[in-house]
Design a protein around this motif. Structure first.
Motif, mmCIF file in Angstrom:
data_model
loop_
_atom_site.group_PDB
_atom_site.id
_atom_site.type_symbol
_atom_site.label_atom_id
_atom_site.label_comp_id
_atom_site.label_asym_id
_atom_site.label_seq_id
_atom_site.Cartn_x
_atom_site.Cartn_y
_atom_site.Cartn_z
ATOM 1 N N UNK A 199 49.695 14.194 -16.521
ATOM 2 C CA UNK A 199 48.536 13.775 -15.899
ATOM 3 C C UNK A 199 47.445 14.778 -15.304
ATOM 4 N N UNK A 200 47.393 15.682 -15.374
ATOM 5 C CA UNK A 200 47.100 17.060 -14.091
ATOM 6 C C UNK A 200 46.311 18.160 -15.361
ATOM 7 N N UNK A 201 46.442 17.637 -16.766
ATOM 8 C CA UNK A 201 45.997 18.109 -17.826
ATOM 9 C C UNK A 201 44.656 18.225 -17.683
ATOM 10 N N UNK A 202 44.912 16.861 -17.228
ATOM 11 C CA UNK A 202 43.048 16.147 -17.419
ATOM 12 C C UNK A 202 42.262 17.013 -16.033
ATOM 13 N N UNK A 203 41.192 17.942 -16.579
ATOM 14 C CA UNK A 203 40.819 18.744 -15.158
ATOM 15 C C UNK A 203 40.096 18.297 -14.489
ATOM 16 N N UNK A 204 39.513 17.051 -14.727
ATOM 17 C CA UNK A 204 38.786 16.073 -13.595
ATOM 18 C C UNK A 204 39.439 15.773 -12.620
ATOM 19 N N UNK A 205 40.283 14.566 -13.438
ATOM 20 C CA UNK A 205 41.294 14.455 -11.769
ATOM 21 C C UNK A 205 41.981 15.451 -10.972
ATOM 22 N N UNK A 206 42.397 16.906 -11.880
ATOM 23 C CA UNK A 206 42.890 18.196 -11.077
ATOM 24 C C UNK A 206 41.970 18.729 -10.127
ATOM 25 N N UNK A 207 40.238 18.134 -10.789
ATOM 26 C CA UNK A 207 39.577 19.114 -9.943
ATOM 27 C C UNK A 207 39.171 17.779 -8.113
ATOM 28 N N UNK A 208 39.866 16.455 -8.512
ATOM 29 C CA UNK A 208 39.611 15.433 -7.672
ATOM 30 C C UNK A 208 40.625 15.617 -6.383
ATOM 31 N N UNK A 209 42.160 16.242 -7.071
ATOM 32 C CA UNK A 209 42.684 16.191 -6.015
ATOM 33 C C UNK A 209 42.700 17.864 -5.539
ATOM 34 N N UNK A 210 42.499 18.569 -6.139
ATOM 35 C CA UNK A 210 41.563 19.912 -5.144
ATOM 36 C C UNK A 210 40.686 19.797 -4.171
ATOM 37 N N UNK A 211 40.063 18.894 -4.527
ATOM 38 C CA UNK A 211 38.835 19.454 -3.703
ATOM 39 C C UNK A 211 38.776 18.229 -2.217
ATOM 40 N N UNK A 212 40.016 17.058 -2.515
ATOM 41 C CA UNK A 212 39.953 16.325 -1.449
ATOM 42 C C UNK A 212 41.514 17.129 -0.722
ATOM 43 N N UNK A 213 42.403 18.128 -1.320
ATOM 44 C CA UNK A 213 43.114 19.001 -0.580
ATOM 45 C C UNK A 213 43.265 19.828 0.129
ATOM 46 N N UNK A 214 42.159 20.992 -0.365
ATOM 47 C CA UNK A 214 41.047 21.684 0.665
ATOM 48 C C UNK A 214 40.834 21.209 1.469
ATOM 49 N N UNK A 215 39.935 19.862 1.498
ATOM 50 C CA UNK A 215 39.301 19.428 2.826
ATOM 51 C C UNK A 215 40.783 19.588 3.913
ATOM 52 N N UNK A 216 40.840 18.220 3.759
ATOM 53 C CA UNK A 216 42.040 17.912 4.944
ATOM 54 C C UNK A 216 42.795 19.717 4.971
ATOM 55 N N UNK A 217 43.283 20.596 4.478
ATOM 56 C CA UNK A 217 43.754 21.082 5.122
ATOM 57 C C UNK A 217 42.670 22.623 5.913
ATOM 58 N N UNK A 218 41.413 22.066 5.515
ATOM 59 C CA UNK A 218 40.608 22.836 6.233
ATOM 60 C C UNK A 218 40.383 21.959 7.333
ATOM 61 N N UNK A 219 40.569 20.675 7.900
ATOM 62 C CA UNK A 219 40.005 20.224 9.001
ATOM 63 C C UNK A 219 41.106 19.806 9.548
ATOM 64 N N UNK A 220 42.529 20.261 9.685
ATOM 65 C CA UNK A 220 43.626 19.349 9.910
ATOM 66 C C UNK A 220 44.444 21.072 10.387
ATOM 67 N N UNK A 221 44.485 21.735 9.369
ATOM 68 C CA UNK A 221 45.735 22.719 9.154
ATOM 69 C C UNK A 221 44.999 24.819 9.233
ATOM 70 N N UNK A 222 43.321 24.356 9.395
ATOM 71 C CA UNK A 222 43.162 25.584 10.502
ATOM 72 C C UNK A 222 43.662 26.358 11.377
ATOM 73 N N UNK A 223 43.582 27.938 11.409
ATOM 74 C CA UNK A 223 43.443 28.757 12.448
ATOM 75 C C UNK A 223 43.709 28.160 14.051
ATOM 76 N N UNK A 224 41.358 27.537 13.778
ATOM 77 C CA UNK A 224 41.287 26.943 15.514
ATOM 78 C C UNK A 224 41.880 25.771 15.734
#
Length: 355
Positions: A320-345
């Motif tokens: 499924x993740x051969x689909x670059x568009x789908x992979x990018x959606x997951x990557x963007x969502x994951x980045x937002x989650x990590x940046x919001x809840x898993x940052x050092x501040x």
């Protein structure tokens, strides 16, 4: 000049693991404020002790035996008396009993890194002495409260932290080649599921998918190592798998891969899945088994694919993740989650609130 508050951090893990990463992140976060001084109590000849020595951290080491020796206990009590800590943090469950030898005037925090149910006795005595019990995921929190519902007011959820200043964002944006580069990082043991991941390569090969698997970590069992190499030889993918060994700097690893697989078996009950967060902050999509807190993390957005424990299902998710568009959606969502809840501040301020 105000003296920094002294914190003793107790972690008796032997082989390098997520608990060690947590301790290092905690020290790094709190040292930035210069309000705190951390002294580690660790296991002699452990991977963590070696890592602390390399980093120049302050530590005292103990020899752990099946029956706690009087000599070790006297050493512990002596150090506590001399250091006079403001706070003691206990990370490993085998050391919860040490809470009995800490003055009630000293703040005690227990980090519940494990998501397995604790026996009521004698743990109710140890947990009762703690001012706060910290869990790294909501999954761990709920498991703990099922057994100890009366501690609801002292249980705090604090996600682990990722240091954004260490991320090479330009490298994250680099285009990978046409080969699907799959990553695995962790202890190379049966329960971490590397064997299932290797089995999934057979289905990818049958479908004519070009791939390369990068494996980071070290084997803890020579028999299991032989089994993995046997599987690789059997499906004839020797040239498509690279073993990197233990890696401390993960930047280059995340540059190499298009996706990360965290195939921890359900029995492991992942307490947080730090490697999944590290991948997400590097904008790498994640596939994980329904183990512990992994579905909780990957459900944000969603930020990845959570599947059942099956090599065939895993191969299907990878395809499924051969689909670059789908992979990018997951990557963007994951980045937002990590940046919001898993940052050092967030991590630092959450801990300062209970220190």
């Amino acid at each position: 000049m105000i003296k920094p508050k002294k914190i003793i951090s107790i972690n008796f893990s032997k082989n390098y693991c997520g608990v060690d990463e947590y301790c290092i992140n905690l020290e790094k976060s709190l040292k930035n404020d210069r309000e705190f001084e951390i002294i580690h109590f660790v296991l002699k000849n452990s991977d963590f002790k070696n890592r602390l020595r390399e980093k120049g951290s302050v530590f005292h080491s103990f020899t752990k035996k099946k029956i706690v020796s009087v000599k070790s206990l006297i050493k512990f009590i002596h150090l506590i008396k001399n250091i006079k800590p403001d706070t003691v943090i206990i990370h490993t469950a085998g050391e919860y009993y040490l809470s009995l030898f800490i003055k009630k005037t000293t703040r005690l925090i227990i980090i519940r890194h494990n998501s397995f149910k604790l026996s009521i006795f004698p743990n109710i005595i140890f947990l009762n002495r703690a001012q706060f019990i910290v869990t790294p995921s909501n999954f761990c929190k709920q498991v703990l409260l099922e057994t100890f519902p009366y501690f609801v007011n002292k249980v705090k959820l604090i996600y682990n932290a990722i240091f954004f200043d260490e991320i090479d964002f330009e490298a994250c944006k680099e285009e990978k080649n046409d080969i699907l580069n799959i990553g695995f990082i962790g202890r190379l043991t049966y329960l971490k599921g590397l064997g299932i991941l290797v089995d999934s390569l057979k289905f990818l090969k049958e479908d004519g998918i070009k791939f390369h698997l990068y494996v980071a970590g070290k084997f803890l069992d020579s028999e299991y190592e032989s089994l993995i190499y046997s599987k690789i030889n059997e499906i004839k993918v020797e040239k498509d798998v690279t073993f990197l060994g233990f890696i401390e700097d993960k930047k280059e690893f995340f540059k190499k891969i298009n996706l990360l697989v965290v195939p921890s078996m359900k029995r492991v009950k992942e307490t947080f899945g730090l490697v999944a967060i590290e991948a997400l902050i590097n904008k790498v999509p994640v596939i994980g088994f329904n183990s512990g807190a992994l579905p909780e993390i990957l459900s944000y957005g969603p930020s990845g694919i959570s599947i059942c424990e099956s090599s065939k299902e895993l191969a299907s998710a990878i395809k499924q993740l051969q689909d670059k568009e789908l992979a990018n959606i997951y990557a963007k969502n994951g980045y937002l989650f990590a940046k919001t809840l898993c940052n050092t501040d967030v991590f630092r301020e959450s801990f300062k609130a209970i220190l």
